[in-house]
Scaffold this motif. Structure first.
Motif, PDB file in Angstrom:
ATOM      1  N   THR A  39       0.843  -1.204   0.000  1.00  0.00           N
ATOM      2  CA  THR A  39       0.000   0.000   0.000  1.00  0.00           C
ATOM      3  C   THR A  39       0.871   1.243   0.000  1.00  0.00           C
ATOM      4  O   THR A  39       0.629   2.187  -0.758  1.00  0.00           O
ATOM      5  N   ASP A  40       1.906   1.258   0.845  1.00  0.00           N
ATOM      6  CA  ASP A  40       2.837   2.401   0.868  1.00  0.00           C
ATOM      7  C   ASP A  40       3.514   2.588  -0.486  1.00  0.00           C
ATOM      8  O   ASP A  40       3.646   3.707  -0.975  1.00  0.00           O
ATOM      9  N   MET A  41       3.939   1.488  -1.100  1.00  0.00           N
ATOM     10  CA  MET A  41       4.581   1.577  -2.411  1.00  0.00           C
ATOM     11  C   MET A  41       3.613   2.126  -3.455  1.00  0.00           C
ATOM     12  O   MET A  41       3.985   2.959  -4.283  1.00  0.00           O
ATOM     13  N   GLU A  43       1.049   4.078  -3.005  1.00  0.00           N
ATOM     14  CA  GLU A  43       0.779   5.498  -2.759  1.00  0.00           C
ATOM     15  C   GLU A  43       1.908   6.379  -3.289  1.00  0.00           C
ATOM     16  O   GLU A  43       1.673   7.504  -3.704  1.00  0.00           O
ATOM     17  N   ASP A  44       3.123   5.874  -3.280  1.00  0.00           N
ATOM     18  CA  ASP A  44       4.275   6.652  -3.740  1.00  0.00           C
ATOM     19  C   ASP A  44       4.586   6.431  -5.219  1.00  0.00           C
ATOM     20  O   ASP A  44       5.472   7.072  -5.766  1.00  0.00           O
ATOM     21  N   TYR A  45       3.873   5.529  -5.866  1.00  0.00           N
ATOM     22  CA  TYR A  45       4.153   5.165  -7.252  1.00  0.00           C
ATOM     23  C   TYR A  45       3.799   6.295  -8.214  1.00  0.00           C
ATOM     24  O   TYR A  45       2.743   6.909  -8.115  1.00  0.00           O
ATOM     25  N   VAL A  46       4.699   6.574  -9.123  1.00  0.00           N
ATOM     26  CA  VAL A  46       4.449   7.542 -10.191  1.00  0.00           C
ATOM     27  C   VAL A  46       4.420   6.755 -11.496  1.00  0.00           C
ATOM     28  O   VAL A  46       5.428   6.187 -11.911  1.00  0.00           O
ATOM     29  N   TRP A  50       3.908  10.080 -16.314  1.00  0.00           N
ATOM     30  CA  TRP A  50       3.229  11.051 -15.442  1.00  0.00           C
ATOM     31  C   TRP A  50       3.807  12.456 -15.615  1.00  0.00           C
ATOM     32  O   TRP A  50       3.066  13.419 -15.828  1.00  0.00           O
TER      33      TRP A  50
END
Length: 81
Positions: A39-41, A43-46, A50
């Motif tokens: 979940t943390d990964m 949320e930080d994924y671009v 992008w």
């Protein structure tokens, strides 16, 4: 952050190659669950493309507020744009 409702959901199995699991284990903290870590990964994924999309929307001499850029349609995010 780990959401309490996640505990009541059905667990799944995601097939990945062993080298991917090894790389992820090296990044995951010992006190994290896999749900928290992934979940943390996420949320930080671009997504790929992008930043190019931000520049495309901005146009020459135009500043686009970040709130507007963040409202990127989910269909573009899924396509990696």
């Amino acid at each position: 952050m780990y959401h309490p409702t996640v505990a009541s959901q059905t667990l799944t199995s995601i097939p990945v190659h062993s080298d991917v699991v090894r790389r992820l284990k090296a990044l995951k903290a010992a006190n994290q669950t896999w749900d928290e870590f992934l979940t943390d990964m996420a949320e930080d994924y671009v997504p790929p493309g992008w930043y190019e999309e931000i520049e495309r929307r901005r146009g020459p001499g135009v500043d686009v507020p970040m709130e507007q850029v963040i409202r990127q349609p989910r269909s573009l995010a899924r396509k990696g744009r």
